[in-house]
Write a protein that holds these residues in place. Structure first.
Motif, mmCIF file in Angstrom:
data_model
loop_
_atom_site.group_PDB
_atom_site.id
_atom_site.type_symbol
_atom_site.label_atom_id
_atom_site.label_comp_id
_atom_site.label_asym_id
_atom_site.label_seq_id
_atom_site.Cartn_x
_atom_site.Cartn_y
_atom_site.Cartn_z
ATOM 1 N N GLU A 41 0.815 -1.225 0.000
ATOM 2 C CA GLU A 41 0.000 0.000 0.000
ATOM 3 C C GLU A 41 0.841 1.263 0.000
ATOM 4 O OE1 GLU A 41 -3.398 0.088 2.538
ATOM 5 O OE2 GLU A 41 -4.342 -1.501 1.360
ATOM 6 N N ILE A 42 2.025 1.168 -0.584
ATOM 7 C CA ILE A 42 2.830 2.363 -0.848
ATOM 8 C C ILE A 42 2.297 3.027 -2.117
ATOM 9 C CG2 ILE A 42 5.138 3.190 -1.447
ATOM 10 C CD1 ILE A 42 6.211 0.809 0.247
ATOM 11 N N GLU A 43 1.983 2.218 -3.120
ATOM 12 C CA GLU A 43 1.256 2.685 -4.297
ATOM 13 C C GLU A 43 -0.199 2.251 -4.144
ATOM 14 O OE1 GLU A 43 2.323 4.592 -6.563
ATOM 15 O OE2 GLU A 43 4.497 4.316 -6.808
ATOM 16 N N ARG A 44 -1.139 3.209 -4.372
ATOM 17 C CA ARG A 44 -2.557 2.916 -4.178
ATOM 18 C C ARG A 44 -3.372 3.464 -5.351
ATOM 19 N NH1 ARG A 44 -5.230 4.819 -0.115
ATOM 20 N NH2 ARG A 44 -6.120 2.894 0.710
ATOM 21 N N PRO A 45 -3.129 2.943 -6.553
ATOM 22 C CA PRO A 45 -3.860 3.467 -7.716
ATOM 23 C C PRO A 45 -5.342 3.094 -7.684
ATOM 24 C CG PRO A 45 -2.596 1.529 -8.334
ATOM 25 C CD PRO A 45 -2.205 1.859 -6.922
ATOM 26 N N ASP A 46 -6.162 3.970 -8.249
ATOM 27 C CA ASP A 46 -7.591 3.650 -8.425
ATOM 28 C C ASP A 46 -7.794 2.741 -9.629
ATOM 29 O OD1 ASP A 46 -8.346 5.288 -6.276
ATOM 30 O OD2 ASP A 46 -8.427 7.057 -7.563
ATOM 31 N N THR A 47 -6.917 2.911 -10.633
ATOM 32 C CA THR A 47 -7.013 2.128 -11.865
ATOM 33 C C THR A 47 -5.628 1.647 -12.271
ATOM 34 O OG1 THR A 47 -8.862 3.500 -12.621
ATOM 35 C CG2 THR A 47 -7.767 2.130 -14.283
ATOM 36 N N VAL A 48 -5.552 0.404 -12.721
ATOM 37 C CA VAL A 48 -4.321 -0.141 -13.286
ATOM 38 C C VAL A 48 -4.565 -0.351 -14.782
ATOM 39 C CG1 VAL A 48 -2.807 -2.144 -13.368
ATOM 40 C CG2 VAL A 48 -3.510 -1.216 -11.159
ATOM 41 N N ILE A 49 -3.722 0.269 -15.592
ATOM 42 C CA ILE A 49 -3.863 0.179 -17.049
ATOM 43 C C ILE A 49 -2.814 -0.790 -17.575
ATOM 44 C CG2 ILE A 49 -3.839 1.460 -19.218
ATOM 45 C CD1 ILE A 49 -4.490 3.997 -17.518
ATOM 46 N N ASP A 50 -3.258 -1.930 -18.056
ATOM 47 C CA ASP A 50 -2.377 -2.983 -18.565
ATOM 48 C C ASP A 50 -1.897 -2.600 -19.967
ATOM 49 O OD1 ASP A 50 -1.213 -5.296 -19.541
ATOM 50 O OD2 ASP A 50 -2.724 -6.623 -18.691
ATOM 51 N N ILE A 51 -0.569 -2.487 -20.136
ATOM 52 C CA ILE A 51 -0.014 -2.079 -21.435
ATOM 53 C C ILE A 51 0.721 -3.217 -22.136
ATOM 54 C CG2 ILE A 51 0.153 0.364 -20.822
ATOM 55 C CD1 ILE A 51 3.155 -0.130 -20.226
ATOM 56 N N THR A 52 0.557 -4.437 -21.658
ATOM 57 C CA THR A 52 1.335 -5.549 -22.217
ATOM 58 C C THR A 52 0.947 -5.902 -23.653
ATOM 59 O OG1 THR A 52 -0.187 -7.122 -21.155
ATOM 60 C CG2 THR A 52 1.834 -6.567 -19.969
ATOM 61 N N ARG A 53 -0.189 -5.397 -24.134
ATOM 62 C CA ARG A 53 -0.592 -5.664 -25.515
ATOM 63 C C ARG A 53 -0.029 -4.647 -26.504
ATOM 64 N NH1 ARG A 53 -6.909 -5.633 -25.204
ATOM 65 N NH2 ARG A 53 -6.713 -6.014 -27.447
ATOM 66 N N LEU A 54 0.646 -3.625 -26.013
ATOM 67 C CA LEU A 54 1.135 -2.578 -26.905
ATOM 68 C C LEU A 54 2.328 -3.074 -27.731
ATOM 69 C CD1 LEU A 54 0.980 0.592 -24.620
ATOM 70 C CD2 LEU A 54 -0.852 -0.545 -25.887
ATOM 71 N N PRO A 55 2.468 -2.575 -28.959
ATOM 72 C CA PRO A 55 3.562 -3.037 -29.848
ATOM 73 C C PRO A 55 4.878 -2.319 -29.534
ATOM 74 C CG PRO A 55 2.200 -1.447 -30.995
ATOM 75 C CD PRO A 55 1.545 -1.656 -29.644
ATOM 76 N N LEU A 56 5.401 -2.575 -28.350
ATOM 77 C CA LEU A 56 6.618 -1.903 -27.893
ATOM 78 C C LEU A 56 7.659 -2.934 -27.472
ATOM 79 C CD1 LEU A 56 4.911 0.844 -25.650
ATOM 80 C CD2 LEU A 56 5.627 1.079 -28.035
ATOM 81 N N THR A 57 7.788 -3.992 -28.265
ATOM 82 C CA THR A 57 8.608 -5.128 -27.853
ATOM 83 C C THR A 57 9.806 -5.390 -28.771
ATOM 84 O OG1 THR A 57 7.166 -6.646 -29.077
ATOM 85 C CG2 THR A 57 6.642 -6.272 -26.757
ATOM 86 N N GLU A 58 10.165 -4.419 -29.599
ATOM 87 C CA GLU A 58 11.239 -4.639 -30.576
ATOM 88 C C GLU A 58 12.526 -3.918 -30.181
ATOM 89 O OE1 GLU A 58 10.934 -6.734 -33.151
ATOM 90 O OE2 GLU A 58 8.911 -7.151 -32.386
ATOM 91 N N VAL A 59 13.648 -4.497 -30.583
ATOM 92 C CA VAL A 59 14.958 -3.851 -30.506
ATOM 93 C C VAL A 59 15.392 -3.606 -31.951
ATOM 94 C CG1 VAL A 59 17.349 -4.018 -29.733
ATOM 95 C CG2 VAL A 59 15.518 -5.058 -28.369
ATOM 96 N N GLU A 60 15.513 -2.325 -32.335
ATOM 97 C CA GLU A 60 15.731 -1.983 -33.733
ATOM 98 C C GLU A 60 16.978 -1.125 -33.900
ATOM 99 O OE1 GLU A 60 11.360 -1.216 -35.416
ATOM 100 O OE2 GLU A 60 11.815 -0.050 -33.599
ATOM 101 N N GLU A 61 17.729 -1.391 -34.961
ATOM 102 C CA GLU A 61 18.885 -0.574 -35.285
ATOM 103 C C GLU A 61 18.416 0.722 -35.933
ATOM 104 O OE1 GLU A 61 23.311 -1.140 -37.268
ATOM 105 O OE2 GLU A 61 21.723 -2.611 -37.653
ATOM 106 N N LEU A 62 18.975 1.850 -35.482
ATOM 107 C CA LEU A 62 18.626 3.154 -36.033
ATOM 108 C C LEU A 62 19.555 3.508 -37.188
ATOM 109 C CD1 LEU A 62 18.012 5.041 -32.665
ATOM 110 C CD2 LEU A 62 16.283 4.237 -34.279
ATOM 111 N N PRO A 63 19.117 4.382 -38.092
ATOM 112 C CA PRO A 63 19.939 4.720 -39.266
ATOM 113 C C PRO A 63 21.325 5.251 -38.913
ATOM 114 C CG PRO A 63 17.688 5.496 -39.549
ATOM 115 C CD PRO A 63 17.779 4.991 -38.150
#
Length: 331
Positions: A41-63
């Motif tokens: 109970e150090i963090e007490r959010p009213d809402t938890v937003i699950d972001i595990t479905r977001l397309p943020l799972t790649e490691v990409e080489e930049l130009p």
């Protein structure tokens, strides 16, 4: 644990709109730190937003030769990535030293950036803690301080930042990319984490409605010759007493490039800029390493229980640079 609402976001736009409309909401990815904090109970959010479905799972080489790391890349995947192992070995080593395999398989890059301190007083709701309850005091000062900070402290807080990954990111001049309903913001890692000052509860420059979407690493040629060295009370995934991320390039016996950052010594990953300044262009030898380390630690302020960290940090800097020097000479 306080009851909370749950929302699963299918895309970044939905996620940032959702948190903009819910002031006391928190994003959850791997949950390896947030869930513990919610249980306490150090963090007490009213809402938890699950972001595990977001397309943020790649490691990409930049130009330009750098690398973009999605915020939901798991720590284990990042440590094993070929680009990271070959171009930024200090980062791979930091991740592998940071937690057990099970935790690395769950923990995400974005979550690692937002880890909160593991200070015993922070987790003890019977203790005064300005980080947990601003204005209540800091019982760590004058208490059991073996794991506490010696650099960048204030009268309000002497806690340390727990991340190993972030120490390597500090040495590499990473950039944190964040998204909100206002658009994208790019935050240099040196400006992302904050020292305690009078408000140790404010730990980063990230605003409550921003979502970390990526971390970008610049092209850092010297990082190919780098090491992460961690000293801890036990080998089985304890937090650092002192750690050092170092990269070194020597040309004709002179330091031509160097990167240094420390963990376990401050409330944020500590970039050793004064040591770098002294080393760059000077002789690459152990005596120079010692002088630079001593200068970097000169402003340190110890508590009775952690004065050993000042000398330990100097020794770890010297040992890590000496190892890199020997490896470079052997090559």
């Amino acid at each position: 644990m306080k009851a909370f609402s749950y929302l699963s976001a299918p895309d970044v736009a939905t996620a940032v709109r959702a948190i903009a409309d819910r002031p006391n909401a928190k994003f959850i990815g791997g949950g390896t730190n947030l869930v513990d904090l919610m249980r306490e109970e150090i963090e007490r959010p009213d809402t938890v937003i699950d972001i595990t479905r977001l397309p943020l799972t790649e490691v990409e080489e930049l130009p330009g030769g750098g690398v973009r790391i999605g915020a939901l890349v798991r720590n284990s995947h990042l440590a094993a990535n070929r680009l990271i192992r070959t171009r930024y070995p200090m980062l791979s080593q930091a991740l592998l030293s940071g937690a057990s395999g099970q935790l690395r398989n769950m923990a995400t890059v974005g979550g690692n950036l937002l880890q909160r301190t593991r200070c015993l007083y922070f987790y003890d709701d019977a203790a005064a803690c300005n980080k947990r309850e601003p204005g209540s005091g800091c019982e760590a000062v004058g208490g059991f301080t073996r794991s506490h900070a010696v650099l960048g402290t204030s009268a309000a807080c002497i806690a340390t930042h727990p991340s190993d990954m972030c120490v390597a990111l500090a040495a590499l001049d990473a950039t944190v990319v964040a998204e909100s309903v206002r658009g994208e913001r790019r935050i240099p890692i040196s400006e992302f984490h904050l020292l305690p000052g009078e408000r140790p509860d404010i730990e980063t420059t990230l605003t409550a409605d921003e979502l970390i979407t990526a971390v970008e690493l610049p092209d850092v040629p010297v990082a190919a010759t780098s090491r992460y060295r961690k000293v801890r009370d036990r080998a089985s995934y304890a937090f650092a007493l002192v750690s050092v991320a170092a990269a070194l390039e020597v040309t004709g016996g002179t330091v031509s490039a160097v990167r240094l950052a420390m963990g376990g010594v401050a409330a944020k990953p500590w970039r050793a800029r004064e040591a770098e300044r002294l080393l760059l262009g000077g002789p690459a030898d152990v005596e120079s390493f010692r002088r630079a380390a001593a200068t970097e630690l000169a402003p340190a302020v110890a508590q009775p229980g952690n004065a050993f960290k000042i000398e330990l940090a100097q020794r770890v800097i010297v040992a890590t640079l000496a190892q890199l020097l020997a490896e470079g000479s052997a090559a």
